[in-house]
Design a protein around this motif. Structure first.
Motif, PDB file in Angstrom:
ATOM      1  N   GLU A 164       0.831  -1.203   0.000  1.00 40.83           N
ATOM      2  CA  GLU A 164       0.000   0.000   0.000  1.00 40.83           C
ATOM      3  C   GLU A 164       0.866   1.254   0.000  1.00 40.83           C
ATOM      4  N   ARG A 165       1.957   1.195   0.739  1.00 39.40           N
ATOM      5  CA  ARG A 165       2.834   2.366   0.831  1.00 39.40           C
ATOM      6  C   ARG A 165       3.546   2.644  -0.498  1.00 39.40           C
ATOM      7  N   VAL A 166       3.967   1.577  -1.186  1.00 34.87           N
ATOM      8  CA  VAL A 166       4.720   1.751  -2.430  1.00 34.87           C
ATOM      9  C   VAL A 166       3.797   1.899  -3.637  1.00 34.87           C
ATOM     10  N   LEU A 167       2.917   0.909  -3.822  1.00 37.57           N
ATOM     11  CA  LEU A 167       2.059   0.903  -5.004  1.00 37.57           C
ATOM     12  C   LEU A 167       0.913   1.903  -4.903  1.00 37.57           C
ATOM     13  N   GLY A 168       0.437   2.130  -3.677  1.00 36.31           N
ATOM     14  CA  GLY A 168      -0.681   3.049  -3.490  1.00 36.31           C
ATOM     15  C   GLY A 168      -0.368   4.466  -3.890  1.00 36.31           C
ATOM     16  N   SER A 169       0.888   4.859  -3.771  1.00 34.68           N
ATOM     17  CA  SER A 169       1.284   6.214  -4.161  1.00 34.68           C
ATOM     18  C   SER A 169       1.787   6.289  -5.595  1.00 34.68           C
ATOM     19  N   ALA A 170       2.230   5.142  -6.134  1.00 32.67           N
ATOM     20  CA  ALA A 170       2.860   5.154  -7.459  1.00 32.67           C
ATOM     21  C   ALA A 170       1.898   4.881  -8.613  1.00 32.67           C
ATOM     22  N   LEU A 171       0.930   3.981  -8.429  1.00 36.35           N
ATOM     23  CA  LEU A 171       0.136   3.517  -9.564  1.00 36.35           C
ATOM     24  C   LEU A 171      -1.126   4.321  -9.863  1.00 36.35           C
ATOM     25  N   PRO A 172      -1.937   4.671  -8.876  1.00 35.65           N
ATOM     26  CA  PRO A 172      -3.189   5.370  -9.214  1.00 35.65           C
ATOM     27  C   PRO A 172      -2.955   6.791  -9.716  1.00 35.65           C
ATOM     28  N   ALA A 173      -3.758   7.187 -10.705  1.00 32.66           N
ATOM     29  CA  ALA A 173      -3.736   8.581 -11.154  1.00 32.66           C
ATOM     30  C   ALA A 173      -4.639   9.433 -10.268  1.00 32.66           C
ATOM     31  N   ALA A 174      -5.562   8.775  -9.564  1.00 36.40           N
ATOM     32  CA  ALA A 174      -6.468   9.476  -8.657  1.00 36.40           C
ATOM     33  C   ALA A 174      -6.920   8.512  -7.571  1.00 36.40           C
ATOM     34  N   SER A 175      -7.306   9.078  -6.421  1.00 42.01           N
ATOM     35  CA  SER A 175      -7.779   8.266  -5.301  1.00 42.01           C
ATOM     36  C   SER A 175      -9.016   8.911  -4.698  1.00 42.01           C
ATOM     37  N   LYS A 183      -8.105  10.783   4.133  1.00 38.96           N
ATOM     38  CA  LYS A 183      -7.259  11.516   3.193  1.00 38.96           C
ATOM     39  C   LYS A 183      -5.934  11.899   3.852  1.00 38.96           C
ATOM     40  N   ARG A 184      -5.986  12.378   5.101  1.00 41.67           N
ATOM     41  CA  ARG A 184      -4.760  12.738   5.825  1.00 41.67           C
ATOM     42  C   ARG A 184      -3.897  11.518   6.062  1.00 41.67           C
ATOM     43  N   TYR A 185      -4.527  10.405   6.431  1.00 34.83           N
ATOM     44  CA  TYR A 185      -3.775   9.177   6.688  1.00 34.83           C
ATOM     45  C   TYR A 185      -3.058   8.718   5.417  1.00 34.83           C
ATOM     46  N   LEU A 186      -3.748   8.738   4.292  1.00 33.81           N
ATOM     47  CA  LEU A 186      -3.136   8.319   3.031  1.00 33.81           C
ATOM     48  C   LEU A 186      -1.940   9.203   2.679  1.00 33.81           C
ATOM     49  N   ARG A 187      -2.071  10.490   2.955  1.00 33.33           N
ATOM     50  CA  ARG A 187      -0.975  11.416   2.654  1.00 33.33           C
ATOM     51  C   ARG A 187       0.206  11.196   3.594  1.00 33.33           C
ATOM     52  N   GLU A 188      -0.062  11.089   4.891  1.00 33.70           N
ATOM     53  CA  GLU A 188       1.013  11.021   5.878  1.00 33.70           C
ATOM     54  C   GLU A 188       1.669   9.643   5.964  1.00 33.70           C
ATOM     55  N   GLU A 189       0.881   8.578   5.814  1.00 33.25           N
ATOM     56  CA  GLU A 189       1.419   7.231   5.988  1.00 33.25           C
ATOM     57  C   GLU A 189       1.880   6.583   4.684  1.00 33.25           C
ATOM     58  N   PHE A 190       1.166   6.844   3.593  1.00 31.65           N
ATOM     59  CA  PHE A 190       1.462   6.176   2.323  1.00 31.65           C
ATOM     60  C   PHE A 190       1.989   7.118   1.249  1.00 31.65           C
ATOM     61  N   GLY A 191       1.989   8.414   1.511  1.00 32.64           N
ATOM     62  CA  GLY A 191       2.466   9.364   0.512  1.00 32.64           C
ATOM     63  C   GLY A 191       1.540   9.500  -0.677  1.00 32.64           C
ATOM     64  N   VAL A 192       0.252   9.217  -0.477  1.00 33.79           N
ATOM     65  CA  VAL A 192      -0.723   9.350  -1.565  1.00 33.79           C
ATOM     66  C   VAL A 192      -1.201  10.793  -1.594  1.00 33.79           C
ATOM     67  N   VAL A 193      -0.728  11.548  -2.573  1.00 34.64           N
ATOM     68  CA  VAL A 193      -1.037  12.985  -2.636  1.00 34.64           C
ATOM     69  C   VAL A 193      -1.607  13.405  -3.987  1.00 34.64           C
ATOM     70  N   ARG A 194      -1.578  12.512  -4.951  1.00 37.57           N
ATOM     71  CA  ARG A 194      -1.984  12.889  -6.315  1.00 37.57           C
ATOM     72  C   ARG A 194      -3.492  12.725  -6.507  1.00 37.57           C
ATOM     73  N   ASN A 195      -4.183  13.841  -6.726  1.00 39.22           N
ATOM     74  CA  ASN A 195      -5.624  13.824  -7.041  1.00 39.22           C
ATOM     75  C   ASN A 195      -6.424  12.987  -6.044  1.00 39.22           C
ATOM     76  N   VAL A 196      -6.306  13.323  -4.761  1.00 36.66           N
ATOM     77  CA  VAL A 196      -7.059  12.612  -3.724  1.00 36.66           C
ATOM     78  C   VAL A 196      -8.319  13.413  -3.404  1.00 36.66           C
ATOM     79  N   HIS A 197      -9.464  12.764  -3.509  1.00 38.82           N
ATOM     80  CA  HIS A 197     -10.742  13.457  -3.315  1.00 38.82           C
ATOM     81  C   HIS A 197     -11.595  12.719  -2.284  1.00 38.82           C
ATOM     82  N   VAL A 198     -12.231  13.491  -1.415  1.00 38.55           N
ATOM     83  CA  VAL A 198     -13.139  12.917  -0.420  1.00 38.55           C
ATOM     84  C   VAL A 198     -14.539  12.871  -1.012  1.00 38.55           C
ATOM     85  N   MET A 199     -15.120  11.692  -1.013  1.00 40.04           N
ATOM     86  CA  MET A 199     -16.494  11.514  -1.467  1.00 40.04           C
ATOM     87  C   MET A 199     -17.264  10.819  -0.348  1.00 40.04           C
ATOM     88  N   HIS A 200     -18.058  11.595   0.369  1.00 41.89           N
ATOM     89  CA  HIS A 200     -18.805  11.051   1.499  1.00 41.89           C
ATOM     90  C   HIS A 200     -19.898  10.104   1.013  1.00 41.89           C
TER      91      HIS A 200
END
Length: 229
Positions: A164-175, A183-200
């Motif tokens: 999750e830490r390696v592929l989760g930040s490298a492969l998706p074009a959006a999350s 969203k904060r957890y994905l950014r801080e723990e996995f480095g997922v920062v590209r096009n991350v959107h919250v959809m309740h």
């Protein structure tokens, strides 16, 4: 531009390695894509029918539901490591086969993170349009995959967490995710920062409050179960 090319430009693969009928959020995504003019291929485990909002699309052919059902001999189950390895390989090949088509968007749900992210990425490259390049890979982080394993399953937890830490930040074009906290957890723990959107999560327009008669009928049917508790 040919009609086939136009069609592929607005075609989406929605991938669920689980029972489609028990993944309402992914069905809502499929319904939203359908409403925005996409044809949708929904791939997942067989179970009940899709909900009302997608049934019209299924009947018209705008939504294709393909089921993945792998069955292995009981002989494999006697050898757990071999069983899981063969099952993973068989599931990956079967899902790739069921997902064949041409897409501009590949949307998948995690968990399970593995092998879903690998299958989704391969589909985004293998089944992309030659005119528009690789399909956009989007991951809906329904939950964090490694947390689904018990503490005693330390090896599996470590493998999934690292993936999750390696592929989760490298492969998706959006999350996509459900909350700002996720969203904060994905950014801080996995480095997922590209096009991350919250959809309740919120109910669709065909959901409504029950009537008094329906509520009474429900409690009547549950009465025996509640007495046992």
């Amino acid at each position: 531009m040919s009609m086939d090319t136009k069609k592929s430009h607005f075609s989406a693969l929605v991938l669920v390695l689980g029972a489609v009928s028990q993944s309402p959020r992914m069905q809502y995504h499929a319904s939203s894509l359908l409403n925005h003019g996409y044809t949708v291929t929904l791939v997942g485990y067989p179970r009940d029918e899709v909900f009302e909002g997608l049934q019209a699309g299924v009947k018209s052919g705008a939504v294709k539901v393909r089921t993945v059902e792998e069955k292995l001999s009981g002989l494999f189950k006697s050898f757990k490591p071999l069983y899981y390895a063969v099952r993973l390989f068989a599931l990956t090949l079967l899902t790739l086969w069921k997902s064949r088509g041409t897409y501009s968007v590949v949307l998948l749900q995690t968990p399970p993170f593995l092998p879903t992210i690998v299958i989704g990425y391969v589909c985004s490259v293998l089944y992309s349009s030659r005119w528009f390049g690789p399909a956009t890979l989007c991951v809906d982080w329904h939950n964090i995959g490694f947390t689904m394993f018990e503490e005693s399953q330390s090896s599996a937890r470590s493998v999934v967490r690292a993936s999750e830490r390696v592929l989760g930040s490298a492969l998706p074009a959006a999350s996509l995710c459900v909350t700002e906290a996720m969203k904060r957890y994905l950014r801080e723990e996995f480095g997922v920062v590209r096009n991350v959107h919250v959809m309740h999560d919120r109910p669709t327009n065909f959901m409504r409050s029950g009537t008094g008669e329906e509520a009474h009928d429900m409690w009547r049917r549950l009465e025996g179960d509640l007495e046992e508790v």
